[in-house]
Design an enzyme around this catalytic site. Sequence first.
Site, PDB file in Angstrom:
ATOM      1  N   ASN A   1       0.856  -1.188   0.000  1.00  0.00           N
ATOM      2  CA  ASN A   1       0.000   0.000   0.000  1.00  0.00           C
ATOM      3  C   ASN A   1       0.895   1.243   0.000  1.00  0.00           C
ATOM      4  O   ASN A   1       1.551   1.548   0.988  1.00  0.00           O
ATOM      5  CB  ASN A   1      -0.900  -0.034   1.239  1.00  0.00           C
ATOM      6  CG  ASN A   1      -1.855   1.119   1.311  1.00  0.00           C
ATOM      7  OD1 ASN A   1      -1.519   2.248   0.973  1.00  0.00           O
ATOM      8  ND2 ASN A   1      -3.052   0.841   1.801  1.00  0.00           N
TER       9      ASN A   1
ATOM     10  N   LYS B   1       0.154   3.824   2.759  1.00  0.00           N
ATOM     11  CA  LYS B   1       0.633   3.378   4.058  1.00  0.00           C
ATOM     12  C   LYS B   1       2.148   3.569   4.159  1.00  0.00           C
ATOM     13  O   LYS B   1       2.661   4.022   5.181  1.00  0.00           O
ATOM     14  CB  LYS B   1       0.283   1.914   4.283  1.00  0.00           C
ATOM     15  CG  LYS B   1       0.626   1.419   5.676  1.00  0.00           C
ATOM     16  CD  LYS B   1       0.291  -0.050   5.845  1.00  0.00           C
ATOM     17  CE  LYS B   1      -1.192  -0.278   5.736  1.00  0.00           C
ATOM     18  NZ  LYS B   1      -1.570  -1.688   6.006  1.00  0.00           N
TER      19      LYS B   1
ATOM     20  N   ASP C   1      -0.937  -5.483  10.398  1.00  0.00           N
ATOM     21  CA  ASP C   1      -2.177  -6.084   9.936  1.00  0.00           C
ATOM     22  C   ASP C   1      -3.281  -5.449  10.757  1.00  0.00           C
ATOM     23  O   ASP C   1      -3.097  -5.162  11.952  1.00  0.00           O
ATOM     24  CB  ASP C   1      -2.184  -7.601  10.078  1.00  0.00           C
ATOM     25  CG  ASP C   1      -3.281  -8.241   9.218  1.00  0.00           C
ATOM     26  OD1 ASP C   1      -3.572  -7.720   8.121  1.00  0.00           O
ATOM     27  OD2 ASP C   1      -3.852  -9.264   9.641  1.00  0.00           O
TER      28      ASP C   1
END
Length: 145
Positions: free
Chosen positions: A10, A13, A70
């Site tokens: 990502n 991110k 996560d």
Amino acid sequence: MNPLVIASCNHNKTAEIRAILGGIYARMLSMTEAGFSGEIEETGATFRDNAILKARVVMEATGMDSLADDSGLEVFALGGAPGVLSARYSGRHGDDAANNEKLLRDMERLTGRQRDAQYACCIALARPGLPILTAEGTCPGTILR
């Protein structure tokens, strides 16, 4: 100090982590920049399991410090679902609209406190020759219709 590999595909991110940790790690690399192109199957039963798995795999492949996370949504009345399946709850990985639609359908009959949920996240830092460090957090809320 060893460079830090951000174990995420990502791009947003990766940019956020670079902004947050810029004062700690002078050099931060995406997985691609570190030469890692493998797929990491998230087989863990918990966010912690998956964060550790991803951080360890990337650290072992690159020999560099690796940070992975996560996270997902847990609806208490659904037994914690979608949980670790949040990104692929609808069956299509990363399809936020389809995942949201399925969740709202699954919650259609839930009312009041039954709609309570939390966003949960775990991050893991794997460093060669050292124990893996983890941190976990949650943010409670309610799923609206």
